[in-house]
Design a protein around this motif. Structure first.
Motif, PDB file in Angstrom:
ATOM      1  N   ALA A  98       0.851  -1.190   0.000  1.00 60.33           N
ATOM      2  CA  ALA A  98       0.000   0.000   0.000  1.00 60.33           C
ATOM      3  C   ALA A  98       0.885   1.237   0.000  1.00 60.33           C
ATOM      4  O   ALA A  98       1.978   1.237   0.573  1.00 60.33           O
ATOM      5  N   ARG A  99       0.382   2.281  -0.660  1.00 57.02           N
ATOM      6  CA  ARG A  99       1.089   3.558  -0.722  1.00 57.02           C
ATOM      7  C   ARG A  99       0.153   4.629  -0.189  1.00 57.02           C
ATOM      8  O   ARG A  99      -1.023   4.692  -0.564  1.00 57.02           O
ATOM      9  N   LEU A 100       0.658   5.487   0.675  1.00 57.31           N
ATOM     10  CA  LEU A 100      -0.115   6.559   1.278  1.00 57.31           C
ATOM     11  C   LEU A 100       0.047   7.832   0.455  1.00 57.31           C
ATOM     12  O   LEU A 100       1.165   8.229   0.115  1.00 57.31           O
ATOM     13  N   VAL A 101      -1.084   8.461   0.117  1.00 51.23           N
ATOM     14  CA  VAL A 101      -1.079   9.726  -0.613  1.00 51.23           C
ATOM     15  C   VAL A 101      -1.927  10.712   0.181  1.00 51.23           C
ATOM     16  O   VAL A 101      -3.071  10.415   0.518  1.00 51.23           O
ATOM     17  N   ASN A 102      -1.370  11.868   0.499  1.00 50.67           N
ATOM     18  CA  ASN A 102      -2.153  12.877   1.224  1.00 50.67           C
ATOM     19  C   ASN A 102      -2.238  14.181   0.441  1.00 50.67           C
ATOM     20  O   ASN A 102      -2.588  15.206   0.978  1.00 50.67           O
ATOM     21  N   GLY A 103      -1.946  14.102  -0.845  1.00 46.21           N
ATOM     22  CA  GLY A 103      -1.953  15.296  -1.667  1.00 46.21           C
ATOM     23  C   GLY A 103      -3.089  15.342  -2.659  1.00 46.21           C
ATOM     24  O   GLY A 103      -4.226  15.008  -2.347  1.00 46.21           O
ATOM     25  N   ASP A 104      -2.767  15.724  -3.863  1.00 41.43           N
ATOM     26  CA  ASP A 104      -3.720  15.984  -4.934  1.00 41.43           C
ATOM     27  C   ASP A 104      -4.340  14.692  -5.471  1.00 41.43           C
ATOM     28  O   ASP A 104      -3.782  14.040  -6.351  1.00 41.43           O
ATOM     29  N   VAL A 105      -5.501  14.334  -4.951  1.00 40.29           N
ATOM     30  CA  VAL A 105      -6.178  13.093  -5.321  1.00 40.29           C
ATOM     31  C   VAL A 105      -6.423  13.031  -6.828  1.00 40.29           C
ATOM     32  O   VAL A 105      -6.113  12.030  -7.481  1.00 40.29           O
ATOM     33  N   GLU A 106      -6.978  14.075  -7.375  1.00 40.01           N
ATOM     34  CA  GLU A 106      -7.358  14.071  -8.786  1.00 40.01           C
ATOM     35  C   GLU A 106      -6.161  13.814  -9.700  1.00 40.01           C
ATOM     36  O   GLU A 106      -6.235  12.969 -10.596  1.00 40.01           O
ATOM     37  N   ASN A 107      -5.054  14.510  -9.496  1.00 40.88           N
ATOM     38  CA  ASN A 107      -3.887  14.325 -10.358  1.00 40.88           C
ATOM     39  C   ASN A 107      -3.257  12.951 -10.192  1.00 40.88           C
ATOM     40  O   ASN A 107      -2.817  12.340 -11.167  1.00 40.88           O
ATOM     41  N   VAL A 108      -3.206  12.457  -8.975  1.00 41.29           N
ATOM     42  CA  VAL A 108      -2.659  11.122  -8.730  1.00 41.29           C
ATOM     43  C   VAL A 108      -3.496  10.076  -9.462  1.00 41.29           C
ATOM     44  O   VAL A 108      -2.962   9.193 -10.142  1.00 41.29           O
ATOM     45  N   VAL A 109      -4.817  10.173  -9.362  1.00 41.41           N
ATOM     46  CA  VAL A 109      -5.696   9.190  -9.993  1.00 41.41           C
ATOM     47  C   VAL A 109      -5.674   9.330 -11.516  1.00 41.41           C
ATOM     48  O   VAL A 109      -5.652   8.327 -12.232  1.00 41.41           O
ATOM     49  N   ARG A 110      -5.671  10.546 -12.024  1.00 41.90           N
ATOM     50  CA  ARG A 110      -5.582  10.740 -13.484  1.00 41.90           C
ATOM     51  C   ARG A 110      -4.302  10.092 -14.033  1.00 41.90           C
ATOM     52  O   ARG A 110      -4.312   9.427 -15.064  1.00 41.90           O
ATOM     53  N   SER A 111      -3.212  10.310 -13.359  1.00 39.65           N
ATOM     54  CA  SER A 111      -1.935   9.743 -13.781  1.00 39.65           C
ATOM     55  C   SER A 111      -1.975   8.215 -13.726  1.00 39.65           C
ATOM     56  O   SER A 111      -1.568   7.540 -14.683  1.00 39.65           O
ATOM     57  N   LEU A 112      -2.477   7.678 -12.636  1.00 39.18           N
ATOM     58  CA  LEU A 112      -2.579   6.226 -12.489  1.00 39.18           C
ATOM     59  C   LEU A 112      -3.472   5.634 -13.575  1.00 39.18           C
ATOM     60  O   LEU A 112      -3.129   4.624 -14.202  1.00 39.18           O
ATOM     61  N   LYS A 113      -4.600   6.271 -13.822  1.00 41.84           N
ATOM     62  CA  LYS A 113      -5.548   5.788 -14.833  1.00 41.84           C
ATOM     63  C   LYS A 113      -4.910   5.752 -16.219  1.00 41.84           C
ATOM     64  O   LYS A 113      -5.121   4.812 -16.982  1.00 41.84           O
ATOM     65  N   SER A 114      -4.107   6.755 -16.548  1.00 41.72           N
ATOM     66  CA  SER A 114      -3.489   6.800 -17.877  1.00 41.72           C
ATOM     67  C   SER A 114      -2.311   5.835 -18.005  1.00 41.72           C
ATOM     68  O   SER A 114      -2.019   5.372 -19.106  1.00 41.72           O
ATOM     69  N   GLU A 115      -1.662   5.514 -16.904  1.00 40.70           N
ATOM     70  CA  GLU A 115      -0.477   4.657 -16.944  1.00 40.70           C
ATOM     71  C   GLU A 115      -0.785   3.182 -16.716  1.00 40.70           C
ATOM     72  O   GLU A 115      -0.032   2.317 -17.166  1.00 40.70           O
ATOM     73  N   ALA A 116      -1.859   2.871 -16.021  1.00 42.23           N
ATOM     74  CA  ALA A 116      -2.179   1.478 -15.664  1.00 42.23           C
ATOM     75  C   ALA A 116      -3.080   0.847 -16.718  1.00 42.23           C
ATOM     76  O   ALA A 116      -3.666   1.536 -17.556  1.00 42.23           O
ATOM     77  N   ASP A 117      -3.178  -0.442 -16.648  1.00 41.03           N
ATOM     78  CA  ASP A 117      -4.104  -1.210 -17.475  1.00 41.03           C
ATOM     79  C   ASP A 117      -5.085  -1.922 -16.559  1.00 41.03           C
ATOM     80  O   ASP A 117      -4.837  -2.075 -15.369  1.00 41.03           O
ATOM     81  N   GLY A 118      -6.198  -2.365 -17.124  1.00 46.41           N
ATOM     82  CA  GLY A 118      -7.147  -3.163 -16.362  1.00 46.41           C
ATOM     83  C   GLY A 118      -8.127  -2.326 -15.569  1.00 46.41           C
ATOM     84  O   GLY A 118      -8.517  -1.239 -15.975  1.00 46.41           O
TER      85      GLY A 118
END
Length: 185
Positions: A98-118
């Protein structure tokens, strides 16, 4: 590009937790539990808010395996293998994988969505509402359990306005009906 799915078990009156914040819904058994096990195995990343992560940490504990059933052991294994991103400003550390993120939720998720598959799953109504307002959720899965809680934590956060189109329904064990929707626009 990955697809983001918000999926939660809920009461007929729309709550994912009871009035005291407790999980007041019946525990998934056998066949229904296997359905959720399969969904966890299909998950590339699990996104969790603090409260949901704290509830799910139950599955990290090796002590949990002492009296666990085969289906529970299977879920614990799938949970531990799935990478998790936990969004919290209150937590200082998280468990394995698990990785803890306490910053910009939207940018983290947008980046993950564009880089990940599935499939990326979202657990937690507050986190899901934030992602929904940002247009990041691709599918809503409402697992309607035939119980009424009369109040508590709603699946859809108050004030959230969405236009959805139906994707289908499925009857599952324990009287649960899965309702699937996608954003209409």
């Amino acid at each position: 590009m990955a697809r983001i799915v918000y999926a939660m078990l809920m009461s007929l009156d729309g709550y994912i937790a009871g009035p005291d914040g407790d999980i007041a819904l019946p525990v998934p058994e056998g066949e229904l539990h296997r359905h959720f096990n399969d969904m966890m195995r299909q998950t590339s990343f699990a996104l969790c808010g603090r409260r949901m992560y704290e509830v799910m940490r139950f599955w990290d504990s090796p002590d949990r395996e002492i009296d666990a059933t085969e289906v529970e052991l299977d879920f614990a294994h799938a949970w531990r293998e799935t990478p998790k991103i936990v969004f919290s400003t209150a937590l200082r550390d998280v468990g394995p994988n698990a990785r803890l993120v306490n910053g910009d939720v939207e940018n983290v998720v947008r980046s993950l969505k564009s880089e990940a598959d599935g499939q990326i799953t979202v657990a937690g109504a507050d986190l899901a509402a934030h992602l929904a307002r940002s247009g990041l959720i691709d599918e809503y899965r409402l697992y309607m359990h035939p119980v009424v809680l009369g109040g508590g934590k709603p699946y859809f956060q108050s004030g959230l306005s969405l236009a959805l189109k139906p994707l289908g329904t499925e009857s599952l064990s324990q009287g649960v009906t899965l309702l699937r929707y996608a954003p209409a626009g």
